[in-house]
Design a protein around this motif. Structure first.
Motif, PDB file in Angstrom:
ATOM      1  N   LEU A 145      46.900  14.190   2.570  1.00 49.54           N
ATOM      2  CA  LEU A 145      45.991  15.374   3.501  1.00 49.54           C
ATOM      3  C   LEU A 145      45.682  15.198   5.832  1.00 49.54           C
ATOM      4  O   LEU A 145      45.802  16.308   6.488  1.00 49.54           O
ATOM      5  CB  LEU A 145      44.378  15.628   3.136  1.00 49.54           C
ATOM      6  N   ALA A 146      47.087  13.899   5.253  1.00 46.44           N
ATOM      7  CA  ALA A 146      47.765  13.738   6.543  1.00 46.44           C
ATOM      8  C   ALA A 146      48.280  14.992   7.495  1.00 46.44           C
ATOM      9  O   ALA A 146      47.798  15.538   8.978  1.00 46.44           O
ATOM     10  CB  ALA A 146      47.819  12.562   7.232  1.00 46.44           C
ATOM     11  N   PHE A 147      48.772  15.507   6.638  1.00 42.36           N
ATOM     12  CA  PHE A 147      49.915  16.719   7.777  1.00 42.36           C
ATOM     13  C   PHE A 147      49.287  18.049   6.307  1.00 42.36           C
ATOM     14  O   PHE A 147      49.861  19.104   6.895  1.00 42.36           O
ATOM     15  CB  PHE A 147      51.051  16.363   6.387  1.00 42.36           C
ATOM     16  N   VAL A 148      48.047  17.948   5.856  1.00 47.23           N
ATOM     17  CA  VAL A 148      47.175  19.297   6.027  1.00 47.23           C
ATOM     18  C   VAL A 148      46.040  19.741   6.221  1.00 47.23           C
ATOM     19  O   VAL A 148      45.813  20.899   6.540  1.00 47.23           O
ATOM     20  CB  VAL A 148      47.401  19.230   4.279  1.00 47.23           C
ATOM     21  N   ASP A 149      45.204  18.473   6.923  1.00 49.09           N
ATOM     22  CA  ASP A 149      43.644  18.772   7.217  1.00 49.09           C
ATOM     23  C   ASP A 149      43.398  17.681   7.434  1.00 49.09           C
ATOM     24  O   ASP A 149      43.081  16.774   6.927  1.00 49.09           O
ATOM     25  CB  ASP A 149      42.714  19.376   6.094  1.00 49.09           C
ATOM     26  N   LEU A 150      43.025  17.612   9.287  1.00 50.82           N
ATOM     27  CA  LEU A 150      42.911  16.716   9.710  1.00 50.82           C
ATOM     28  C   LEU A 150      41.319  16.034   9.804  1.00 50.82           C
ATOM     29  O   LEU A 150      41.219  15.020   9.249  1.00 50.82           O
ATOM     30  CB  LEU A 150      42.883  16.675  11.424  1.00 50.82           C
ATOM     31  N   ASP A 151      40.936  17.037   9.803  1.00 56.75           N
ATOM     32  CA  ASP A 151      39.457  17.071   8.988  1.00 56.75           C
ATOM     33  C   ASP A 151      39.096  16.468   7.739  1.00 56.75           C
ATOM     34  O   ASP A 151      38.003  15.378   8.077  1.00 56.75           O
ATOM     35  CB  ASP A 151      38.441  18.061   9.640  1.00 56.75           C
ATOM     36  N   LYS A 152      39.563  16.634   7.357  1.00 54.62           N
ATOM     37  CA  LYS A 152      39.372  16.341   5.709  1.00 54.62           C
ATOM     38  C   LYS A 152      40.060  14.926   5.103  1.00 54.62           C
ATOM     39  O   LYS A 152      39.800  14.201   4.781  1.00 54.62           O
ATOM     40  CB  LYS A 152      40.549  17.279   4.600  1.00 54.62           C
ATOM     41  N   CYS A 153      40.864  14.477   6.324  1.00 57.19           N
ATOM     42  CA  CYS A 153      41.880  13.807   5.818  1.00 57.19           C
ATOM     43  C   CYS A 153      40.799  13.069   6.623  1.00 57.19           C
ATOM     44  O   CYS A 153      40.728  11.449   6.046  1.00 57.19           O
ATOM     45  CB  CYS A 153      42.980  13.756   6.936  1.00 57.19           C
ATOM     46  N   ILE A 154      40.314  12.286   7.342  1.00 59.64           N
ATOM     47  CA  ILE A 154      39.792  12.051   8.569  1.00 59.64           C
ATOM     48  C   ILE A 154      38.185  11.753   7.287  1.00 59.64           C
ATOM     49  O   ILE A 154      37.342  10.349   6.870  1.00 59.64           O
ATOM     50  CB  ILE A 154      38.401  12.495   9.845  1.00 59.64           C
ATOM     51  N   VAL A 155      36.973  12.494   6.689  1.00 58.60           N
ATOM     52  CA  VAL A 155      36.315  12.434   5.727  1.00 58.60           C
ATOM     53  C   VAL A 155      36.789  11.499   5.219  1.00 58.60           C
ATOM     54  O   VAL A 155      35.662  10.485   4.590  1.00 58.60           O
ATOM     55  CB  VAL A 155      35.861  13.752   5.428  1.00 58.60           C
ATOM     56  N   HIS A 156      37.887  11.386   4.413  1.00 59.50           N
ATOM     57  CA  HIS A 156      38.910  10.977   3.416  1.00 59.50           C
ATOM     58  C   HIS A 156      38.737   9.018   4.492  1.00 59.50           C
ATOM     59  O   HIS A 156      38.318   8.078   3.559  1.00 59.50           O
ATOM     60  CB  HIS A 156      40.208  11.052   2.693  1.00 59.50           C
ATOM     61  N   CYS A 157      39.511   8.758   5.404  1.00 56.63           N
ATOM     62  CA  CYS A 157      39.393   7.731   6.174  1.00 56.63           C
ATOM     63  C   CYS A 157      38.251   6.645   6.187  1.00 56.63           C
ATOM     64  O   CYS A 157      38.064   6.216   6.338  1.00 56.63           O
ATOM     65  CB  CYS A 157      40.555   7.654   6.977  1.00 56.63           C
ATOM     66  N   SER A 158      37.098   8.136   7.244  1.00 53.96           N
ATOM     67  CA  SER A 158      35.752   7.579   7.674  1.00 53.96           C
ATOM     68  C   SER A 158      35.313   6.952   5.961  1.00 53.96           C
ATOM     69  O   SER A 158      34.109   5.520   6.119  1.00 53.96           O
ATOM     70  CB  SER A 158      35.334   7.670   8.303  1.00 53.96           C
ATOM     71  N   GLU A 159      35.597   8.086   4.877  1.00 54.36           N
ATOM     72  CA  GLU A 159      34.290   7.074   3.230  1.00 54.36           C
ATOM     73  C   GLU A 159      34.975   5.563   3.334  1.00 54.36           C
ATOM     74  O   GLU A 159      34.273   4.746   2.761  1.00 54.36           O
ATOM     75  CB  GLU A 159      34.414   8.719   2.771  1.00 54.36           C
ATOM     76  N   SER A 160      36.020   5.776   2.971  1.00 50.37           N
ATOM     77  CA  SER A 160      36.726   4.437   3.069  1.00 50.37           C
ATOM     78  C   SER A 160      36.713   2.932   3.814  1.00 50.37           C
ATOM     79  O   SER A 160      36.759   1.871   3.655  1.00 50.37           O
ATOM     80  CB  SER A 160      38.303   4.653   3.242  1.00 50.37           C
ATOM     81  N   SER A 161      36.559   3.954   5.470  1.00 49.77           N
ATOM     82  CA  SER A 161      36.335   2.111   5.812  1.00 49.77           C
ATOM     83  C   SER A 161      34.817   2.014   5.763  1.00 49.77           C
ATOM     84  O   SER A 161      34.465   0.666   5.815  1.00 49.77           O
ATOM     85  CB  SER A 161      36.379   3.917   7.455  1.00 49.77           C
ATOM     86  N   ILE A 162      33.592   3.194   5.372  1.00 49.21           N
ATOM     87  CA  ILE A 162      32.341   2.484   5.372  1.00 49.21           C
ATOM     88  C   ILE A 162      32.330   1.825   3.881  1.00 49.21           C
ATOM     89  O   ILE A 162      31.490   0.881   4.055  1.00 49.21           O
ATOM     90  CB  ILE A 162      31.355   4.043   5.190  1.00 49.21           C
ATOM     91  N   ARG A 163      33.026   2.490   2.678  1.00 45.87           N
ATOM     92  CA  ARG A 163      32.469   1.527   1.516  1.00 45.87           C
ATOM     93  C   ARG A 163      33.532  -0.295   2.154  1.00 45.87           C
ATOM     94  O   ARG A 163      32.619  -0.902   1.797  1.00 45.87           O
ATOM     95  CB  ARG A 163      33.996   2.156   0.712  1.00 45.87           C
ATOM     96  N   TYR A 164      34.006  -0.049   2.946  1.00 43.85           N
ATOM     97  CA  TYR A 164      34.798  -1.090   3.290  1.00 43.85           C
ATOM     98  C   TYR A 164      34.206  -1.714   4.084  1.00 43.85           C
ATOM     99  O   TYR A 164      33.529  -3.140   3.671  1.00 43.85           O
ATOM    100  CB  TYR A 164      36.007  -0.999   4.409  1.00 43.85           C
ATOM    101  N   VAL A 165      33.343  -1.361   4.511  1.00 44.19           N
ATOM    102  CA  VAL A 165      32.333  -2.272   5.393  1.00 44.19           C
ATOM    103  C   VAL A 165      31.196  -2.055   4.812  1.00 44.19           C
ATOM    104  O   VAL A 165      31.058  -3.706   5.116  1.00 44.19           O
ATOM    105  CB  VAL A 165      31.920  -1.429   6.888  1.00 44.19           C
ATOM    106  N   LEU A 166      30.400  -1.451   3.960  1.00 46.94           N
ATOM    107  CA  LEU A 166      29.456  -2.186   3.179  1.00 46.94           C
ATOM    108  C   LEU A 166      29.884  -2.931   2.239  1.00 46.94           C
ATOM    109  O   LEU A 166      29.376  -3.536   1.946  1.00 46.94           O
ATOM    110  CB  LEU A 166      28.888  -0.462   2.165  1.00 46.94           C
TER     111      LEU A 166
END
Ligand SMILES: [Fe+2]
Ligand SMILES: [Fe+2]
Length: 192
Positions: A145-166
Motif C-alpha cells: 500500500l505504501a506505493f499505492v495509497d498513502l492514506d490507506k497505508c497509514i490506516v494500516h500502520c496506525s491500527e497496527s500501532s494501536i494494537r501493539y500499544v493495547l
C-alpha cells in the motif's frame, strides 16, 4: 549540511542498530518520494534524522524538553519515549542546521502522526514502519500500500500501532487515534 556529513555526525550520536534502521528508512523514503513526485533530497534528510533524538530517554528526555519551548502533555510525561520526535526536531535545527520546516515537521510527527500530514510527513511515518528490518503482522500489505495509497497505508500502520500499544498495556496517545481516524476519513472520502 550534505547527507554524508549528516550521516557522519549521526553515527557518533546513535548506536549502529539505530543507524542501520535510519539508513533503511532513508532508502525506503527515497523510493517513495520518487514514486509520489516529492522532493527526494528532503525525504532523505528527514528520514536519516527522524530518530536523531532517540538517545534521550526517560529523565534525559524530560530534562531536554525543559530547556526548549515545548510543554509535554500528561502521556508524554509518563512515556517520555514519545518525545523523541520533538527532541529530534530541535536537534535537527540546532545540531544539523536544518531550517526547512517541512523536514522539521516530518521529524516532529513521525512517531504518532497527526491529522493533515504533508506528503513528506506521510512518507517518513510510513517508511519508519515498513523498512526492511521491521516484522509485523500484515507488513507485506503495508509495504504494498505504501506505493499505492498513502492514506490507506497509514490506516494500516496506525491500527497496527494501536494494537501493539493495547497489547503492551501502555498509554495510547490521542495523536495516534487522530492519525488513524483522519486517514480513514480521507480514504472513505476518496472512495465516494
Ligand atoms: Fe522514532
Ligand atoms: Fe524510527
Amino acid at each position: 549540511m550534505e547527507i554524508n556529513d549528516i550521516i557522519d555526525l549521526l553515527s557518533k550520536e546513535i548506536d549502529s542498530r539505530r543507524l542501520e534502521h535510519s539508513i533503511n528508512v532513508m532508502k525506503v523514503s527515497e523510493q517513495m518520494a520518487r514514486h509520489y513526485g516529492s522532493d527526494v533530497n528532503k525525504a532523505r534528510i528527514a528520514a536519516i534524522l527522524h530518530d536523531c533524538g532517540k538517545n534521550y530517554k526517560g529523565n534525559d528526555a524530560l530534562e531536554y524538553i525543559k530547556k526548549i519551548p515545548y510543554i509535554p502533555d500528561e502521556i508524554e510525561k509518563i512515556q517520555p519515549k514519545l518525545l523523541h520526535g520533538v527532541i529530534g526536531k530541535h536537534l535537527a535545527m540546532t545540531k544539523y542546521n536544518i531550517g526547512d520546516q517541512e523536514i522539521l515537521e516530518a521529524i516532529r510527527w513521525h512517531t504518532t502522526g497527526r491529522a493533515g500530514m504533508s506528503v513528506l510527513e506521510k512518507i517518513i511515518y510510513i517508511a519508519d514502519y515498513i523498512e526492511p528490518l521491521r516484522t509485523f503482522e500484515g507488513i507485506e500489505e503495508m509495504r504494498r500500500l505504501a506505493f499505492v495509497d498513502l492514506d490507506k497505508c497509514i490506516v494500516h500502520c496506525s491500527e497496527s500501532s494501536i494494537r501493539y500499544v493495547l497489547k503492551k498495556g501502555v498509554l495510547l496517545h490521542e495523536k495516534t487515534v487522530e492519525t488513524r481516524n483522519y486517514s480513514l476519513m480521507l480514504v472513505n472520502m476518496n472512495s465516494i
